[in-house]
Design a protein around this motif. Structure first.
Motif, PDB file in Angstrom:
ATOM      1  N   GLY A 130      -6.393  -1.422   3.125  1.00  0.00           N
ATOM      2  CA  GLY A 130      -5.811  -0.957   1.874  1.00  0.00           C
ATOM      3  C   GLY A 130      -4.988   0.304   2.047  1.00  0.00           C
ATOM      4  N   LEU A 131      -5.491   1.262   2.832  1.00  0.00           N
ATOM      5  CA  LEU A 131      -4.764   2.509   3.059  1.00  0.00           C
ATOM      6  C   LEU A 131      -3.459   2.274   3.808  1.00  0.00           C
TER       7      LEU A 131
ATOM      8  N   ALA B  49      -1.627  -0.451   3.873  1.00  0.00           N
ATOM      9  CA  ALA B  49      -0.662  -1.086   2.979  1.00  0.00           C
ATOM     10  C   ALA B  49      -0.169  -0.103   1.918  1.00  0.00           C
ATOM     11  N   TYR B  50      -1.045   0.737   1.402  1.00  0.00           N
ATOM     12  CA  TYR B  50      -0.667   1.700   0.366  1.00  0.00           C
ATOM     13  C   TYR B  50       0.346   2.708   0.911  1.00  0.00           C
ATOM     14  N   THR B  51       0.073   3.257   2.090  1.00  0.00           N
ATOM     15  CA  THR B  51       1.014   4.217   2.663  1.00  0.00           C
ATOM     16  C   THR B  51       2.335   3.549   3.031  1.00  0.00           C
TER      17      THR B  51
ATOM     18  N   ASN C 115       3.458  -4.665  -0.433  1.00  0.00           N
ATOM     19  CA  ASN C 115       2.448  -3.774   0.121  1.00  0.00           C
ATOM     20  C   ASN C 115       1.471  -3.295  -0.940  1.00  0.00           C
TER      21      ASN C 115
ATOM     22  N   ALA D  93      -2.421  -3.740  -0.639  1.00  0.00           N
ATOM     23  CA  ALA D  93      -3.313  -2.586  -0.780  1.00  0.00           C
ATOM     24  C   ALA D  93      -4.427  -2.890  -1.761  1.00  0.00           C
TER      25      ALA D  93
ATOM     26  N   PRO E 157      -2.660  -1.538  -7.169  1.00  0.00           N
ATOM     27  CA  PRO E 157      -3.867  -1.379  -6.330  1.00  0.00           C
ATOM     28  C   PRO E 157      -5.146  -1.153  -7.120  1.00  0.00           C
TER      29      PRO E 157
END
Length: 507
Positions: free
Chosen positions: A171-172, A174-176, A188, A192, A236
């Protein structure tokens, strides 16, 4: 012409640095493989939490029921709630293929360990570069303290922390990526949300921190950073929360014979009161643990990372994501029961921040021509990593087969039809005996009594005069069995490590 030749010349220092990184990466990979696989069935010795988790895939394979089990029947709460199907189902599938075995189950978790380390390497590489990414992974495997386990130990047992971290890392990452690469933001953001949702399903305690953190990140981006859009801010947390709520509803509605409200009450009872305690002694122990992690560098590194994230740009916001999660996690940890396992996800999330602080500090000292201080910092880093790895090596290279030896004795000398009263659920992975376990709803009170000095739990499992009683590390720790009655009514048959098998005296 001379200028062109000079431009095309290869910088020998750059080549040397790249070669050094490759060598360091190979050494690090070799160390990880060694620490992950050596003596895997015997180190650490299997114990209560791992045993209770293993009941669920074992029961699923043997009886087709997603539940814990005791001699009186199925139990639908406890391990079925604490760790999710992302752990239980893969282990059940492996059991189906190779048979019910501790090594097979632990191999599933080791795969999660390797994936988690790779994901965190990718995350740190994206935020801070290759060298600091390697240092991040090194810190992760050196996260053990003198009294408490770290990444390697948790990644060699059937627990939810490392699998949860693996999905959280997905998740991190994809989030970044959604923050730093707007062209692929929608995709993304969806990934995430799915990664965070699987993390919440894997380890339900993650929901206390991850979901509020995502909402806080959305607010900070909206009011301060302004680098994302509403898709990034809302997708998210909405996806993750929906996945977790859906799984929880499935558990409450369909597991167990009771109705929804009764199942909810049992879930709350089995979850216990360890989440929010507000006890001075527990908070003091929590602080004592935190000042040991990474040689005391975790808290300063998180504060430094927050200071770095004051800029209003995408890179600062991307760096803030794991840092904010770690800070909120530790804030909760300080008012919880104070078990170091509660803090471990935050310790892992803080590793990139520690690596960045060390890298920036060394660069600052070298640029100001302070090689002596830079060398001292480097030596301190080597010392804390070496000390932590030596503690882990002591565990890995000193196997304990006492559970297996006790299982051999049980298989040879105790009929499988006889009821064995115990609170050592790990033995069920080795034998097919008819165990009766202490009721799940007594767990929280027993642990509070042992950890915080609360009132003792009233349980007389010996009143039913079971023919055998098996004591071990956890029953001794909680004092669940009255030792006076045990000594009076039973005789010890066999001991292996912390385990003792008792047989009822013949009248």
């Amino acid at each position: 012409m001379d200028g062109q030749l000079a431009t095309n010349q290869v910088n020998p220092l750059s080549v040397l640095a790249r070669s050094g990184e490759r060598v360091a990466a190979l050494v690090l990979i070799g160390t990880i493989v060694l620490l992950a696989f050596v003596n895997l069935p015997y180190a650490p010795r299997t114990w209560f939490d791992e045993g209770s988790h293993l009941h669920v895939p074992e029961t699923l394979i043997r009886y087709g029921v997603y539940a814990d089990i005791s001699s009186e029947g199925f139990r639908y709460f406890g391990p079925t709630i604490g760790v999710g199907p992302t752990v239980m189902i893969p282990i059940a599938l492996v059991f189906r293929l190779v048979g019910i075995d501790l090594l097979a189950a632990r191999l599933v978790i080791v795969v999660y360990l390797l994936v988690a380390l790779w994901i965190f390497y990718r995350l740190a590489h994206r935020l801070h570069g290759k060298s600091l990414a390697l240092l991040t992974v090194l810190l992760l495997i050196a996260s053990r303290t003198r009294g408490f386990e770290g990444m390697i130990e948790y990644g060699r047992q059937v627990l939810g922390e490392v699998p949860g971290l693996a999905w959280l890392g997905v998740g991190l990452l994809a989030y970044t990526s959604a923050v730093l690469h707007p062209d692929h933001r929608r995709r993304n953001a969806l990934l995430a949300g799915i990664g965070f949702g699987l993390a919440l399903i894997t380890k339900n305690q993650f929901a206390l921190i991850v979901a509020p953190s995502l909402l806080l990140l959305a607010f900070l981006d909206w009011r301060f950073f302004r680098v994302g859009d509403w898709w990034l801010r809302l997708a998210p947390p909405v996806i993750a929360s929906s996945m977790f709520a859906g799984w929880l509803l499935i558990m409450l509605a369909f597991l167990g014979p009771a109705d929804f409200s009764a199942n909810l009450a049992k879930t709350r009872q089995s979850a216990g009161g360890a989440i929010f305690v507000f006890d001075i002694d527990a908070s003091t122990r929590a602080i004592r643990y935190l000042v040991q992690v990474y040689g005391g560098l975790l808290m300063p590194a998180l504060l430094y990372s927050l200071w770095r994230c004051r800029q209003r740009n995408a890179r600062a916001f991307a760096e803030l994501v794991p840092t904010l999660l770690a800070v909120l996690w530790l804030s909760w940890y300080l008012v919880s029961l104070g078990w170091p396992r509660y803090a471990f996800p935050a310790v892992a999330l803080g590793a990139p921040a520690v690596a960045r602080m060390i890298g920036d500090l060394l660069n600052w000292l070298w640029n100001r021509r302070q090689p002596l201080f830079a060398t001292a910092i480097g030596m301190y880093l080597i010392l804390i990593i070496g000390f932590s790895l030596s503690l882990t090596a002591q565990v890995v290279f000193h196997p304990d087969d006492s559970a297996q030896r006790m299982a051999v004795f049980l298989n040879q000398h105790v009929p499988t039809t006889a009821i064995i009263e115990t609170w050592e659920p790990e033995l069920a992975i080795f034998t097919d005996h008819n165990y009766h376990y202490v009721p799940t709803e007594l767990l929280d009170g027993a642990v509070r009594h042992a950890w915080l000095g609360g009132p003792p739990v009233i349980y007389d499992g010996l009143a039913n005069r079971p023919p055998y009683v098996l004591t071990g590390a956890f029953s001794t720790y909680t004092g669940i069995y009255n030792n006076e009655h045990l000594q009076r009514d039973y005789i010890p048959l066999y001991s292996a490590g912390p385990y003792t098998l008792w047989q009822r005296r013949v009248p």
